[in-house]
Design a protein around this motif. Structure first.
Motif, short mmCIF file in Angstrom:
data_model
loop_
_atom_site.label_atom_id
_atom_site.label_comp_id
_atom_site.label_asym_id
_atom_site.label_seq_id
_atom_site.Cartn_x
_atom_site.Cartn_y
_atom_site.Cartn_z
N PHE A 215 1.35 6.64 11.54
CA PHE A 215 0.96 5.31 12.06
C PHE A 215 2.10 4.30 12.09
O PHE A 215 1.96 3.22 12.64
N VAL A 216 3.19 4.63 11.40
CA VAL A 216 4.29 3.66 11.30
C VAL A 216 5.58 4.35 11.70
O VAL A 216 5.85 5.47 11.28
N GLU A 217 6.37 3.67 12.53
CA GLU A 217 7.66 4.24 12.93
C GLU A 217 8.74 3.87 11.93
O GLU A 217 8.64 2.82 11.28
N GLY A 218 9.76 4.72 11.85
CA GLY A 218 10.92 4.38 11.02
C GLY A 218 10.66 4.48 9.53
O GLY A 218 11.33 3.80 8.74
N THR A 219 9.71 5.31 9.12
CA THR A 219 9.49 5.51 7.68
C THR A 219 10.63 6.37 7.13
O THR A 219 11.25 7.13 7.87
N THR A 220 10.90 6.24 5.83
CA THR A 220 12.00 7.03 5.25
C THR A 220 11.54 7.74 3.98
O THR A 220 10.63 7.27 3.29
N PRO A 221 12.17 8.88 3.67
CA PRO A 221 11.76 9.63 2.47
C PRO A 221 12.15 8.89 1.18
O PRO A 221 13.16 8.20 1.13
N ILE A 222 11.32 9.05 0.15
CA ILE A 222 11.57 8.43 -1.15
C ILE A 222 12.21 9.49 -2.05
O ILE A 222 11.61 10.54 -2.26
N PRO A 223 13.42 9.25 -2.58
CA PRO A 223 14.08 10.30 -3.37
C PRO A 223 13.33 10.65 -4.66
O PRO A 223 13.28 11.81 -5.06
N ALA B 76 6.18 2.60 -1.85
CA ALA B 76 5.49 3.16 -0.69
C ALA B 76 4.11 2.56 -0.47
O ALA B 76 3.55 1.90 -1.36
N VAL B 77 3.59 2.83 0.73
CA VAL B 77 2.27 2.34 1.12
C VAL B 77 1.48 3.52 1.70
O VAL B 77 2.05 4.37 2.38
N ALA B 78 0.19 3.57 1.39
CA ALA B 78 -0.65 4.62 1.98
C ALA B 78 -2.02 4.02 2.29
O ALA B 78 -2.34 2.91 1.83
N ALA B 79 -2.82 4.75 3.05
CA ALA B 79 -4.14 4.21 3.42
C ALA B 79 -5.20 5.29 3.30
O ALA B 79 -4.99 6.44 3.68
N LYS B 80 -6.33 4.90 2.75
CA LYS B 80 -7.45 5.84 2.63
C LYS B 80 -8.64 5.33 3.47
O LYS B 80 -9.12 4.21 3.24
N ASP B 81 -9.07 6.16 4.41
CA ASP B 81 -10.14 5.77 5.35
C ASP B 81 -11.53 6.03 4.78
O ASP B 81 -11.68 6.67 3.74
N GLY B 82 -12.52 5.57 5.52
CA GLY B 82 -13.91 5.93 5.24
C GLY B 82 -14.45 5.30 3.98
O GLY B 82 -15.20 5.92 3.22
N ILE B 83 -14.10 4.05 3.74
CA ILE B 83 -14.50 3.38 2.50
C ILE B 83 -15.67 2.42 2.77
O ILE B 83 -15.69 1.72 3.78
N THR B 84 -16.61 2.40 1.86
CA THR B 84 -17.73 1.45 1.92
C THR B 84 -17.61 0.49 0.74
O THR B 84 -17.45 0.94 -0.40
N ALA B 85 -17.66 -0.83 1.04
CA ALA B 85 -17.61 -1.82 -0.04
C ALA B 85 -19.03 -2.30 -0.31
O ALA B 85 -19.82 -2.52 0.61
N ILE B 86 -19.36 -2.44 -1.59
CA ILE B 86 -20.70 -2.89 -2.00
C ILE B 86 -20.52 -4.13 -2.88
O ILE B 86 -19.73 -4.10 -3.84
N ALA C 166 2.71 -4.14 8.96
CA ALA C 166 3.13 -5.43 8.40
C ALA C 166 3.75 -5.23 7.03
O ALA C 166 4.77 -5.85 6.68
N LEU C 167 3.16 -4.35 6.23
CA LEU C 167 3.70 -4.08 4.90
C LEU C 167 5.07 -3.41 4.98
O LEU C 167 5.99 -3.75 4.24
N SER C 168 5.22 -2.48 5.91
CA SER C 168 6.52 -1.82 6.08
C SER C 168 7.58 -2.84 6.47
O SER C 168 8.69 -2.83 5.92
N ASP C 169 7.23 -3.72 7.42
CA ASP C 169 8.21 -4.72 7.88
C ASP C 169 8.65 -5.60 6.71
O ASP C 169 9.82 -5.86 6.52
N LYS C 170 7.68 -6.05 5.95
CA LYS C 170 7.99 -7.00 4.88
C LYS C 170 8.69 -6.33 3.69
O LYS C 170 9.64 -6.85 3.13
N LEU C 171 8.17 -5.16 3.29
CA LEU C 171 8.64 -4.56 2.04
C LEU C 171 9.87 -3.68 2.19
O LEU C 171 10.67 -3.57 1.27
N PHE C 172 9.98 -3.01 3.34
CA PHE C 172 11.06 -2.02 3.44
C PHE C 172 12.10 -2.34 4.51
O PHE C 172 13.17 -1.78 4.49
N LYS C 173 11.75 -3.18 5.47
CA LYS C 173 12.71 -3.37 6.57
C LYS C 173 13.47 -4.68 6.49
O LYS C 173 14.53 -4.80 7.05
N GLN C 174 12.92 -5.64 5.76
CA GLN C 174 13.59 -6.96 5.70
C GLN C 174 14.61 -7.05 4.57
O GLN C 174 14.95 -8.12 4.14
N LYS C 175 14.99 -5.89 4.02
CA LYS C 175 15.91 -5.94 2.87
C LYS C 175 17.35 -6.17 3.32
O LYS C 175 17.78 -5.69 4.33
#
Ligand code: ADP
Ligand code: ASP
Ligand code: MG
Length: 438
Positions: free
Chosen positions: A229-237, A296-306, A429-438
């Motif tokens: 879903f995100v372009e320009g991701t990089t591996p974490i050593p 890093a950032v990840a996303a988990k789908d299919g969540i219901t909030a109660i 947005a998280l990638s831009d802020k956390l990893f690309k604006q350094k």
């Protein structure tokens, strides 16, 4: 060393895997089914559930045909080509036998069908190793991979049986076995859920006290965001066990959600490596972590909030216990939780008993739900002394409606709950802020 579906997805790939594993060390090699096979087996079972043997037969025949060219390309001698063709035809003859069952098709037959992918890939691969003169032995996972009464891995059994089998084959240099498949408490064929070969590898690695558990896949390690879903991701050593476990649980598909735990308990490092690029450094997961960084950032789908709002919650001890007991009684685990004096919000991903849970919760207050939500999980050195880290995360999503925020549960994570339609925007947005604006 575990190789996923793409890594064993063709004859050419299997030959590359053979080169990687024959590195002079004694290795236990765990294979998935060839890519696409398990999905096809799921579909075949689906036709059989729907009492459409013709549909199942068509798919079985088509899948069978895709294997003969693999056999032809994999082996060079007539003897092994014949052996391979016989192997494929007997596996598929067995699959066809399910299309004329007079009994109803049940979960037991389904699990037997789902197990065939790994059985085929490991047999083909082990024969290839033997053809090229390696001292390889195939260890049937169904004889040592076992789950207990609760469906959890029976680690003692696995340890005893696997080590016994390895000791029985002193002269072998390579052991090949199946990921994903196992037997349950009742001795029936079962599996460790989709993507579960990673879990097998970690369990087996811990059982034999391996020096390292390697997960070989189609990408050069854990990336700092979801490359789908995100372009320009990089591996974490380098990642800490806890960080990797959070990422895997919260959607980083490269690892099965539960696969880190056995390695962590046995304190065995896990290395994520790329079969297509074996020299890439990949990711080393161990008990060491990099200080002062968001990884890093990840996303988990299919969540219901109660949400449960209750006047009675005010100063009421025991309220949360009562709420949690309801989820416990329906064996539904909670992922995220946030509280205030007048209410509590929590999330689940298993909605099998949602109606009953909601009914029971209504005894305690007003209950509302938000469906189709996504947990965005930000992982790194998020100890609270790292001032400003949570502010960076929140400012990245300043234009996105955020339903819940959870921080401080561990030193490694901040989770945000957003709507499904905002997932890709939030990840970027998280990638831009956390990893690309350094
Ligand atoms: P295998 O068949 O080898 O088990 P998977 O398809 O299960 O491979 O896992 C590898 C895939 O995980 C990658 O191709 C990639 O698209 C996906 N993926 C999702 N999130 C991440 C991440 N954070 N880092 C690396 N890969 C990820
Ligand atoms: N073959 C199984 C699947 O596709 C297990 C795995 O690949 O890990 O889910
Ligand atoms: Mg996988």
């Amino acid at each position: 060393m575990k190789f996923g579906g793409t890594s064993v997805g063709s004859a050419k790939r299997m030959k590359e895997v053979a080169q990687i594993i024959c590195d002079g060390d004694k290795n236990l090699v765990v294979l998935s089914a060839m890519s696409g096979t398990t999905n096809q087996l799921v579909e075949i079972a689906d036709y059989l559930y729907k009492k459409n043997p013709t549909g199942a037969m068509e798919l079985i025949n088509k899948l069978e045909m895709s294997y003969y060219p693999v056999v032809d390309e994999l082996y060079s001698t007539k003897e092994y080509k014949e052996k391979g063709n016989d192997l494929i035809s007997s596996f598929f003859e067995f699959l066809r036998s399910f299309t004329n069952l007079s009994d109803t098709f049940t979960i037991f037959e389904e699990k037997i069908i789902l197990a065939q992918g790994e059985l085929i890939s490991t047999n083909l691969f082990n024969n290839y190793l033997n053809e090229i003169g390696k001292r390889a032995v195939l260890l049937p996972a169904l004889e040592f991979a076992k789950t207990d009464k609760n469906g959890e891995p029976d680690t003692m059994f696995i340890q005893e049986e696997l080590n016994k089998k390895i000791a029985e084959n002193k002269s072998a240099e390579i052991f090949v076995t199946q990921g994903y498949i196992c037997r349950n408490f009742y001795g029936e064929i079962d599996n460790l859920q989709r993507g579960g070969s990673d879990y097998s590898a970690s369990l087996f690695g811990a059982a034999i006290k391996a020096s390292e558990i390697q997960i070989w896949t189609d990408i050069d390690g854990m990336h700092n965001n979801d490359p789908r879903f995100v372009e320009g991701t990089t591996p974490i050593p380098m990642l800490h066990f806890e960080e990797a476990a959070e990422l895997a649980y919260f959607g980083a598909k490269i690892l099965h959600p539960t696969c880190i735990l056995p390695a962590k308990l046995a304190n065995i490092p896990v290395r994520l490596l790329n079969t297509m690029q074996p020299d890439a450094k990949g990711t080393l997961i161990s008990n060491k972590s990099k200080q002062g960084v968001i990884e890093a950032v990840a996303a988990k789908d299919g969540i219901t909030a109660i949400k449960i709002k209750s006047g009675r919650m005010l100063l009421a001890y025991g309220f949360l216990r009562k709420v949690f007991e309801i989820f416990e009684s329906y064996q539904t685990s909670i992922d995220m939780i946030t509280t205030s004096e007048v209410g509590v919000s929590l999330t689940i991903d298993n909605t099998k008993h949602l109606t009953e849970i909601l009914n029971d919760l209504k005894k305690f207050g007003t209950v509302t739900i938000d469906e189709d939500m996504v947990i965005i999980c930000v992982v790194g050195d998020l100890d609270y002394s790292n001032v400003g880290f949570q502010a960076q995360v929140l400012s990245a999503v300043k234009d996105i409606p955020v339903r819940m925020v959870s921080y401080g549960g561990s030193n490694y994570n901040i989770s945000l709950l957003v709507k499904k339609e905002d997932k890709v925007k939030a990840l970027n947005a998280l990638s831009d802020k956390l990893f690309k604006q350094k």
